[in-house]
Design an enzyme around this catalytic site. Structure first.
Site, PDB file in Angstrom:
ATOM      1  N   LYS A 113       0.852  -1.193   0.000  1.00 15.40           N
ATOM      2  CA  LYS A 113       0.000   0.000   0.000  1.00 15.40           C
ATOM      3  C   LYS A 113       0.886   1.240   0.000  1.00 15.40           C
ATOM      4  CE  LYS A 113      -4.361   1.111   2.285  1.00 15.40           C
ATOM      5  NZ  LYS A 113      -5.099   0.955   3.545  1.00 15.40           N
TER       6      LYS A 113
HETATM    7  O1  G3P Z   1      -9.763   2.135   4.050  1.00 15.24           O
HETATM    8  C1  G3P Z   1      -9.386   3.396   4.474  1.00 15.24           C
HETATM    9  C2  G3P Z   1      -9.754   3.549   5.872  1.00 15.24           C
HETATM   10  O2  G3P Z   1      -8.949   2.789   6.712  1.00 15.24           O
HETATM   11  C3  G3P Z   1      -9.993   4.906   6.339  1.00 15.24           C
HETATM   12  O3  G3P Z   1     -11.221   4.806   6.924  1.00 15.24           O
HETATM   13  O4  G3P Z   1     -12.997   5.429   8.424  1.00 15.24           O
HETATM   14  O5  G3P Z   1     -10.611   6.140   8.902  1.00 15.24           O
HETATM   15  O6  G3P Z   1     -11.911   7.180   7.045  1.00 15.24           O
HETATM   16  P1  G3P Z   1     -11.703   5.947   7.877  1.00 15.24           P
END
Ligand code: G3P
Length: 217
Positions: free
Chosen positions: A87
């Site tokens: 990633k």
């Molecule tokens: O997949 C990306 C993720 O980990 C971010 O999610 O909910 O922190 O915006 P969030």
């Protein structure tokens, strides 16, 4: 549409795997920290533990921002397990790293994507997956789902093979909307997947079927 779970929690990964519909896992440094996984060796071991639970792709994020360091780190991650996808953040050195890994046949997931231009660049650089963060766009009053539609349109125009991995999915309606828009993959919490199976008419219908069976026996 592939379903990935977005967590570093082994219990939740196991639960999603046991449901039989899981295609992979995404993680990031924040999700690792949330589970108390710190220190390089522990983090690397945790990636292997995740790979041993699931059958699909497991995204492992580099923490370097410099090209040479990203390459070193990404190659070490890729060597951990054949399910690992490296990633890489959408920054200038990250684009160069995507191209480098693509030329070497190492699979990548370009993360922190918030615009169609960034997604175009990721595809040009040969990313395996591109991760537009829809929830974080919604958080700042910008339509995250519209970004999925724009990227789908651009990729279809040129038959780019990069898969659209809708990320920062927060709930079940995000999953359904991403499916309608043709995202190749979604990654979200376990609750966003389990929400798909619930309907009050299913519950009341089943309760009645079971009660009627009991009456006749
Ligand atoms: O997949 C990306 C993720 O980990 C971010 O999610 O909910 O922190 O915006 P969030």
């Amino acid at each position: 549409m592939k379903f990935f779970i977005d967590t570093a929690n082994l219990g939740q990964i196991r639960e999603a795997q046991e449901l039989g519909v899981l295609d992979g896992v995404t993680t990031n440094p924040s999700l690792m920290a949330k589970e108390g996984i710190t220190g390089k060796n522990n983090i690397l071991k945790h990636y292997v533990d995740i790979c041993n639970i699931v059958e699909g792709d497991v995204s492992a994020e580099v923490i370097s921002t410099d090209f040479d360091e990203m390459i070193k780190e990404g190659e070490a991650l890729a060597e951990l397990h054949d399910q690992i996808v490296v990633k890489i953040p959408m920054i200038k050195d990250g684009v160069k790293a995507l191209k480098y890994f693509s030329d070497k046949g190492i699979r990548t997931n370009c993360t922190l994507v918030f615009s169609p231009g960034q997604a175009l660049l990721a595809a040009k650089a040969g990313a395996t997956y591109v991760s537009p963060f829809i929830g974080r766009l919604d958080d700042i009053s910008t339509d995250g789902l519209n970004l999925i539609a724009e990227i789908r349109h651009i990729y279809d125009n040129y038959s780019f093979e990069t898969q659209i991995l809708a990320a920062s999915v927060r709930h079940t309606m995000h999953v359904i909307d991403c499916a309608k828009l043709g995202a190749d993959v979604m990654t979200g919490p376990l609750s966003s997947i389990e929400g798909l199976l619930r309907h009050p008419l299913t519950d009341s219908g089943l309760a009645k079927f079971l009660a009627d069976y009991q009456k006749g026996n």
